[in-house]
Every structure is written in C-alpha cells, then in structure tokens.
Enzyme design. Structure first.
Site, PDB file in Angstrom:
ATOM      1  N   CYS A   1       5.558  13.436  -9.520  1.00 40.17           N
ATOM      2  CA  CYS A   1       4.974  14.432  -8.631  1.00 40.17           C
ATOM      3  C   CYS A   1       5.541  15.798  -9.014  1.00 40.17           C
ATOM      4  CB  CYS A   1       5.320  14.085  -7.178  1.00 40.17           C
ATOM      5  SG  CYS A   1       4.884  15.376  -5.985  1.00 40.17           S
TER       6      CYS A   1
ATOM      7  N   CYS B   1       7.987  17.204  -5.964  1.00 45.11           N
ATOM      8  CA  CYS B   1       9.319  16.653  -5.637  1.00 45.11           C
ATOM      9  C   CYS B   1       9.965  15.858  -6.764  1.00 45.11           C
ATOM     10  CB  CYS B   1       9.228  15.790  -4.381  1.00 45.11           C
ATOM     11  SG  CYS B   1       8.377  14.207  -4.632  1.00 45.11           S
TER      12      CYS B   1
ATOM     13  N   CYS C   1       1.691  11.761  -2.524  1.00 44.06           N
ATOM     14  CA  CYS C   1       3.036  11.343  -2.906  1.00 44.06           C
ATOM     15  C   CYS C   1       3.718  10.799  -1.657  1.00 44.06           C
ATOM     16  CB  CYS C   1       3.809  12.529  -3.462  1.00 44.06           C
ATOM     17  SG  CYS C   1       5.552  12.165  -3.780  1.00 44.06           S
TER      18      CYS C   1
ATOM     19  N   CYS D   1       7.013  13.153  -0.689  1.00 42.11           N
ATOM     20  CA  CYS D   1       6.940  14.498  -0.094  1.00 42.11           C
ATOM     21  C   CYS D   1       5.610  14.785   0.602  1.00 42.11           C
ATOM     22  CB  CYS D   1       7.219  15.566  -1.140  1.00 42.11           C
ATOM     23  SG  CYS D   1       5.930  15.752  -2.389  1.00 42.11           S
TER      24      CYS D   1
ATOM     25  N   CYS E   1      -8.199   9.283  -9.330  1.00 35.58           N
ATOM     26  CA  CYS E   1      -8.620  10.540  -9.948  1.00 35.58           C
ATOM     27  C   CYS E   1      -7.613  11.601  -9.514  1.00 35.58           C
ATOM     28  CB  CYS E   1     -10.035  10.866  -9.478  1.00 35.58           C
ATOM     29  SG  CYS E   1     -10.757  12.280 -10.310  1.00 35.58           S
TER      30      CYS E   1
END
Length: 176
Positions: free
Chosen positions: A84, A87, A132, A135, A156
């Site tokens: 991510c 984070c 995510c 976070c 996607c």
C-alpha cells in the site's frame, strides 16, 4: 389516476431518500453497522495530505481513480510484493497478477487478510471496493471477470495506490 401514481412516487422517493450521509458498512443483508472501522494505522486528513502526492491522496484517501494505462505497474511482472503506497502494508504478490486488458494492474487475489471488501455506491450502483486492511486506503474494485482457472476474480487496482518491492528486497517498515 396518473396524478395519484405521481403523488405515490414522490412520497416513496421522499421516504426512501431520508437516509443520512453517515458512514454505514453493510455486514449482512439485514444488519447495518453505523460506526467507522478502526484501522491499525490512523492518520488525520492533514497528515495524509502531507505524506502523499496529490494524485495518490486523491486515489487512496478520496477513492478517486487514476486514468487507465498510466501506471508503470500495469506491465510490471517481475517477482515481488506490492505494498500500500499509504502505509506500506503488503497487499498483493505479483505472482497473482494477470493482464486484464483494462489498463489497470489486475490481480486474481490479495495477500490473505491484507485487503478488505466494502460496498461502494459512488457511481449509482453497488460495487465491491477494495481497501487496505491496515490503513483503510482505497485501492480499487473487485469484479467477477478474472481468470476462471484461478479465482475468477479481478482486483482492478490503481497503480498509484501501490509500490513495488522486488523479491529479495526487504519490505519497508509500516508507516506509523
């Protein structure tokens, strides 16, 4: 008769549109939870704006979408892990990537427990939003048109929501 149908339609619309704009997560068909999820990493909007570039902030924190075919990750097939971009939590393994032809990086699955599914009505109908799980940042959406030989799912994902870490390279520490 038409007059009464029109009045009934207006009354129905008024009643059904009486919902507030509060954050609501759907946990089942009959249960509504009206509280925000608490993520292990939490920052204020101002803190996210300071950490992220404008386009990344728009996608990750405001659920925007990058233009198709603009991410270098779209054609990145080397062995490695996608983290991510907000984070630094690992979210995808590149071995589960496939060319969907859509213009966005696509994966048939995430790293187990690292990506949560939510319901997104932003364009007028329900879609499965992918976030995510560390976070709460928006990554993209899930569709049922992925490879049938594996999961049948297509994650996607906005390339700007991810950073690539080559296999054999240590993952960065989480951005606390």
């Amino acid at each position: 008769m038409i007059k009464y149908i029109g009045i009934a339609a207006i009354a129905f619309a008024t009643i059904s549109c009486g919902n507030t704009t509060e954050n609501v997560a759907l946990n089942s068909a009959s249960e509504r939870v009206q509280q925000e999820k608490k993520y292990p990493i939490h920052k204020t909007d101002t803190e996210w704006k300071q950490l992220l570039e404008a386009q990344a902030y728009n996608v990750l924190r405001q659920a925007g979408t990058e233009r198709p075919n603009t991410s270098p990750l779209n054609k990145q097939y080397a062995a490695g892990t996608l983290i991510c971009a907000a984070c630094f939590a690992p979210v995808y393994e590149n071995e589960h990537k496939f060319d969907s032809g859509t213009g966005w990086p696509s994966y048939d699955r995430s790293i187990e427990g690292q990506v949560e599914r939510d319901v997104d009505y932003k364009i007028g109908y329900a879609r499965t939003e992918l976030k995510c799980n560390t976070c709460g940042s928006h990554l993209g959406h899930e569709f049922n048109d992925g490879p049938r030989k594996t999961t049948g799912k297509r994650h996607c994902i906005n390339g700007v929501a991810l950073d690539f870490v080559s296999k054999g390279t240590d993952l960065p520490a989480l951005r606390n």
